[in-house]
Design an enzyme around this catalytic site. Sequence first.
Site: not given
Length: 454
Positions: A99, A243, A245, A247
Amino acid sequence: MAADLSTIVKAYDVRGVVPDQWDEPLAELFGAAFAQVTGADAVVIGHDMRPSSPGLSRAFARGAAALGVDVTEIGLCSTDQLYYASGALNLPGAMFTASHNPAQYNGIKMCRAGAAPVGQDTGLAEIRELVEAWSESGAPAPAATPGTITHRDTLEDYAAHLRGLVDLTSVRPLKVVVDAGNGMGGHTVPTVFAGLPLDLVPMYFELDGTFPNHEANPLDPANIVDLQKRVREEGADLGIAFDGDADRCFVVDERGDAVSPSAITALVASRELARHGGKGTVIHNLITSWSVPEVVRENGGTPVRTRVGHSFIKAEMARSGAIFGGEHSAHYYFADFWNADTGMLAALHVLAALGGQDGPLSGLLAEYDRYVGSGEINSTVADQSDRLAAIRSAYGNREDLTLDDLDGLTVSAPDWWFNVRPSNTEPLLRLNAEARDETTMAKVRDEVLAIIRS
């Protein structure tokens, strides 16, 4: 000697420094353990842009295939794109990402078929036990017939699925600045936004897992400064930050001011309730604004309050049949997306709402942003329990207050509330406070911080 995975197997995922804490041989064992615990005949795997991600992902695939499991690799993707593949293909999935963590980190987010979460109580503990045992005794015996490893591109299908969940037909032309933070938003945004009447101003779309421009964590105000400045310079209608990743999504209005994720939760909740005939349950965690349950009720819905954390939200979504859920950390969950979180779908809702009327975003969101919040304030403490007890002692005997222990300690008054909850992984207490006006919020915030830090 068996590997000690206690530092990298967290409550919801695997995360640690590569190669110091974990590496490709361990990833291969994780793949075998995932295959065994899920009992699946086939799995789907994706990865982000970090330098270590392709190798770790392929090692995981080898481990699963060795036990006879067929593997579909979807390659570079966002975490919600992996959830899409898990749901659409009805396969357990594994996403290689850390992340927003720094470049030297990597991790695995795992789910069962239909994007159902894998956490400590739903398989992750068993996966850890197997990997620790096999790291000492050696990998399990391979299947007589190994599984296949094939590649499949799901980006276009993922984008089409998201666009099918939001009515975008009446969106007027908008100028939007998107800061991908050198993360996976740079990969997904061009395809998802294709064909929409948007003047897209891209920032940091180059995939680079070393994050050369800023940390890919828009929850930290320092990481959206570039976006805010660019929105003002461009005279844009809004800004969106993702962010690492991709999501989670964060929104900046036309003035360059950050929009509270609670306001986005309330906006999307109202739209999802309208889409479901003014009926439905909406999940919100206990640090979201009072605005959220108020808006949900005003739009005919039933708000349900939960603990902080995606496993709690997803479990409650499934239990209650909720249509939508939101967290103040900018995770947004949709029943039509297998109860999984997708910042991209939330972003499409914002674009549809803004583009469906003539006013600016700040005006549109005014009715959804009714209170003044402190944001999350972390304090390092020597003894979490001692400080929580001190807060309870200070407020517990007042008849005008209510206290509850759903997640840490929440104290509520007619005009304000605060929550203090301990971190599960660090010696921290996290404070969130909200009030009807800035002066009251600051007073409550400072009083509680004085107790925490005394």
